[in-house]
Scaffold this motif. Sequence first.
Motif, PDB file in Angstrom:
ATOM      1  N   GLU A  83      52.822  44.626  25.727  1.00 24.36           N
ATOM      2  CA  GLU A  83      52.413  45.877  26.344  1.00 24.36           C
ATOM      3  C   GLU A  83      51.110  45.741  27.132  1.00 24.36           C
ATOM      4  OE1 GLU A  83      51.903  48.884  23.383  1.00 24.36           O
ATOM      5  OE2 GLU A  83      51.552  50.455  24.858  1.00 24.36           O
ATOM      6  N   ASP A 157      54.776  43.714  20.228  1.00 21.72           N
ATOM      7  CA  ASP A 157      53.947  44.921  20.118  1.00 21.72           C
ATOM      8  C   ASP A 157      52.887  44.587  19.072  1.00 21.72           C
ATOM      9  OD1 ASP A 157      52.704  47.318  20.011  1.00 21.72           O
ATOM     10  OD2 ASP A 157      54.529  48.512  19.974  1.00 21.72           O
ATOM     11  N   ASP A 160      52.089  48.545  16.607  1.00 22.96           N
ATOM     12  CA  ASP A 160      52.842  49.761  16.924  1.00 22.96           C
ATOM     13  C   ASP A 160      52.347  50.844  15.961  1.00 22.96           C
ATOM     14  OD1 ASP A 160      54.917  51.272  18.249  1.00 22.96           O
ATOM     15  OD2 ASP A 160      55.980  51.194  16.344  1.00 22.96           O
TER      16      ASP A 160
HETATM   17 CA    CA Z   1      54.402  50.577  20.376  1.00 19.33          CA
END
Ligand code: CA
Length: 383
Positions: A83, A157, A160
């Motif tokens: 991300e 991730d 998260d």
């Molecule tokens: Ca996430």
Amino acid sequence: MASGMAELLRLLLSVAEKAANVARVCRQEASLFELLVQEKTGADKNKKFVQDFKTLADVLIQEMIRHDVCAQFPELTGFIHGEESNKFENGLGESVTVTVCAHKEDTTALLAKVLDGDQNAASLLSKVIHQDLQISDKTAESLQLSISPADVGIWIDPIDGTSQYIEGKEEEEPEEGFCPFGLPCALVLIGVYLRSTGQPVMGVINQPFNRKDFTGKGWKGRHVWGVSYGDVKAYSFTQCRPLCQQKDYLSVLLSSSEKPAVKDALTAISNSSLMYASGAGYKILCVVQGLVDVYVLSEGSTFKWDSCAPHAVLRALGGGVADLRESLRAHVNGNVGHTAELTYHQPHTESQGVDRWANRGGIIAYLDSSVIDKVVAALAGKI
Ligand code: CA
Ligand code: 2IP
């Protein structure tokens, strides 16, 4: 140099545990915790670096995983996505690219730059990043797959459920059940997909905060993994709740921000007992564990990095994650039993930024595919 998928899994289990250590140390070491929870705004804002420390924690975990994986599997270079961008920029137009260096001292020096000279915080983080940690797992080590690391890509991730991580409510996960909010909802997710088809084939989920340790101050984590490719299906846990397929009602898990129309439509099939929990990954993990029958999300608010790892684990158990919009379309066309599984290799080329990788049709995460028809029948024409 490592070679096969079993070695890749072993490495991912180890780096996920290191990631969990970074997540825990940031909450447990006072000097790092200060940085984590202070949200600098207005006049208090750090003039030198605009981004928050929580973004640095995310970036660091992501770069550590990238560094450790590429060191052992150079064929994965360029195929590890996440991300976060690793460029930190400030209002003065300066930027520092956060990377994990070959030597601990160099990583410390680089981190100190981003942390505005805070040597203590930089060396605490660097120590965890450079620790040599090996997780051994007999089932994982004996895995034999006919694909190689050169056939796959990875979605990370780093944390998260960031909001739950920052807020830090110290809920322990119940023995049989889940937390609607709190630290247990924060997960490290590492998902592996096939470059050719985008199918998720391997998932590692680390939950850094599962239960308190014996001191009552620190936390013990746990991990879950699953592999699914061809005839090979393997996972890390022994017992899974038996699925009760003849039930009249489904236990349905939703985001608390789900649309009222969706909540209303699903109330009927859930015997008026909809449930809510934080974290997209955590909600899929609840389905993995058989704690609920289905997680439904009508918005395109999750991304490939949120779903790849838990989706792979669900597939290992015979379940999956389908695109909700596609499933509704198939239902309207009378295509019963159709599953529109999410894939992980192709961006929405017409979109910009993170939206290129959104699961934009929404999702249905299930262990038993018969729930898809029940969910889409309940939602058809209502959203
Ligand atoms: Ca996430
Ligand atoms: C978020 C996080 C949120 C979730 C959202 C994800 O990822 O998992 O909790 O929303 O979909 O993108 P919700 O809790 O309402 O399901 P991150 O924490 O990495 O931003």
